[in-house]
Write a protein that holds these residues in place. Structure first.
Motif, short mmCIF file in Angstrom:
data_model
loop_
_atom_site.label_atom_id
_atom_site.label_comp_id
_atom_site.label_asym_id
_atom_site.label_seq_id
_atom_site.Cartn_x
_atom_site.Cartn_y
_atom_site.Cartn_z
N PHE A 164 102.17 -1.54 125.99
CA PHE A 164 101.14 -1.79 127.00
C PHE A 164 99.76 -1.48 126.44
O PHE A 164 99.60 -0.78 125.42
N SER A 165 98.76 -2.02 127.13
CA SER A 165 97.35 -1.78 126.80
C SER A 165 96.58 -1.59 128.11
O SER A 165 96.96 -2.14 129.15
N VAL A 166 95.51 -0.82 128.03
CA VAL A 166 94.62 -0.64 129.18
C VAL A 166 93.19 -0.78 128.66
O VAL A 166 92.78 -0.05 127.76
N ARG A 167 92.46 -1.72 129.24
CA ARG A 167 91.08 -1.96 128.83
C ARG A 167 90.15 -1.89 130.04
O ARG A 167 90.59 -2.10 131.18
N TYR A 168 88.88 -1.60 129.78
CA TYR A 168 87.89 -1.47 130.85
C TYR A 168 86.76 -2.46 130.64
O TYR A 168 86.35 -2.72 129.50
N TYR A 169 86.24 -2.97 131.76
CA TYR A 169 85.16 -3.94 131.73
C TYR A 169 84.10 -3.56 132.76
O TYR A 169 84.43 -3.11 133.86
N LEU A 170 82.84 -3.76 132.37
CA LEU A 170 81.73 -3.67 133.32
C LEU A 170 81.51 -5.06 133.88
O LEU A 170 81.26 -6.02 133.14
N ASN A 171 81.62 -5.17 135.19
CA ASN A 171 81.52 -6.46 135.87
C ASN A 171 80.25 -6.49 136.71
O ASN A 171 80.16 -5.79 137.72
N LEU A 172 79.29 -7.28 136.30
CA LEU A 172 78.03 -7.42 137.03
C LEU A 172 78.15 -8.63 137.95
O LEU A 172 78.42 -9.74 137.50
N VAL A 173 77.94 -8.40 139.26
CA VAL A 173 78.15 -9.45 140.27
C VAL A 173 76.88 -9.65 141.08
O VAL A 173 76.30 -8.68 141.59
N LEU A 174 76.44 -10.89 141.21
CA LEU A 174 75.34 -11.26 142.08
C LEU A 174 75.88 -12.13 143.20
O LEU A 174 76.69 -13.05 142.96
N VAL A 175 75.43 -11.89 144.43
CA VAL A 175 75.88 -12.64 145.60
C VAL A 175 74.66 -13.27 146.26
O VAL A 175 73.69 -12.56 146.56
N ASP A 176 74.69 -14.59 146.48
CA ASP A 176 73.54 -15.24 147.12
C ASP A 176 73.74 -15.29 148.63
O ASP A 176 74.76 -14.82 149.16
N GLU A 177 72.77 -15.86 149.32
CA GLU A 177 72.80 -15.86 150.79
C GLU A 177 73.90 -16.72 151.36
O GLU A 177 74.22 -16.63 152.54
#
Length: 299
Positions: A267-280
């Protein structure tokens, strides 16, 4: 301290040396088998302690041998019938005998490599335990006593470059974001900033998430699962061209583990930074960037 009953009239206890002074951790969430806090050992530390057999007054316990075994194994939840041992050492505590009173046995597993950290995830568990086995004419009785392993890297990584990336939608949105480094210890602070170079869509808010991605299994049978372990709102409202939004996210409060890469090819475990923008109109625009997490101290 833990115990289990034996028939007739005996109880077995196990205590790790220095357990009262040793850091401990709570059972993993959802692990119904683990009810008590377990002591934490660093990978290079010896695992030692005492096994005590308590015999009820007037009773006698006949056995064909008592042994203690230190085991490290990986359990894949979709493959419940098979456990993959990557470490196993046995110590004989007693040969065939009869116990007519209380008896204590000392055990010591020194110079034993414990290469991987304990882990309990969505589809896999890596665990360490000491197993006590009492062999009798009419059946063998075993009991497992859990402990956890945490491996520390006290020194900062030699190479730890910042992360920079540009993201855009042609003629609508162009942003540039930067994180101060690419490797973080589990009590670190993620510091960064986001530049809005072009904004022609109505952004409602922006958030930063830490996503854990677990891959369990090998070959054709690999289960990939992702979970959001941290979600942090960076901005509420529409940015303008030229605006710079700072980022600061403290990792210490969250249930994170180090990055695991191809642990025993299971098994492997990895981490990610997820930048999310939401419009109107609730459309979501996101960009992921992998980071490496590591442990600087125990606990």
């Amino acid at each position: 301290m833990a115990w289990f009953g034996l028939q007739p009239g005996a109880t077995v206890l196990l205590e790790f040396d220095g357990a009262e002074r040793r850091p401990s951790r709570a059972p993993p969430p959802g692990d119904k088998k683990a009810l008590e806090r377990v002591p934490i050992f660093v990978g290079s530390e010896p695992v030692s302690g005492a096994v005590t057999v308590l015999v009820a007054p007037g009773k006698k316990v006949d056995h064909m041998g008592i042994k203690v075994e230190m085991i490290g194994q990986i359990e894949l939840y979709y493959d419940r019938g098979n456990h993959y041992k990557f470490s196993s050492l046995v110590r004989e505590l007693d040969t065939a005998n009869s116990l007519v009173g209380n008896r204590q046995f000392l055990f010591d597993f020194s110079n034993v490599d414990k290469p991987y950290e304990s882990y309990s995830g969505l589809n896999v568990r890596l665990r360490y335990f000491v197993r006590v086995t009492i062999t009798r004419n009419y059946g063998t009785i075993t009991k497992d006593f859990e402990f956890a392993v945490q491996n520390v890297e006290p020194e900062e990584p030699v190479m730890n470059p910042s992360l920079k990336m540009e993201v855009g939608i042609e003629e609508c949105l162009h942003i540039e974001f930067e994180y101060d480094k690419s490797k973080y210890h589990l009590r670190d602070v993620i510091i960064g900033k986001i530049y809005f170079l072009l904004v022609r869509i109505k952004i409602k808010h922006m958030e930063l998430a830490v996503v854990r991605r677990e891959a369990a299994g090998s070959g054709a049978t690999v289960y990939n699962e992702s979970e959001t372990v941290v979600k942090y709102e960076v901005m509420d409202g529409a940015p303008v061209k030229g605006e710079c939004v700072p980022l600061r996210l403290f990792l210490k409060p969250y249930d994170l583990t180090p990055t695991y890469k191809s642990i025993n090819n299971k098994f492997s475990v990895r981490y990610y930074l997820n930048l999310v923008l939401v419009d109107e109109e609730d459309r979501r625009y996101f960009k992921q960037q992998e980071v490496v997490l590591w442990r600087r101290d125990v606990g």
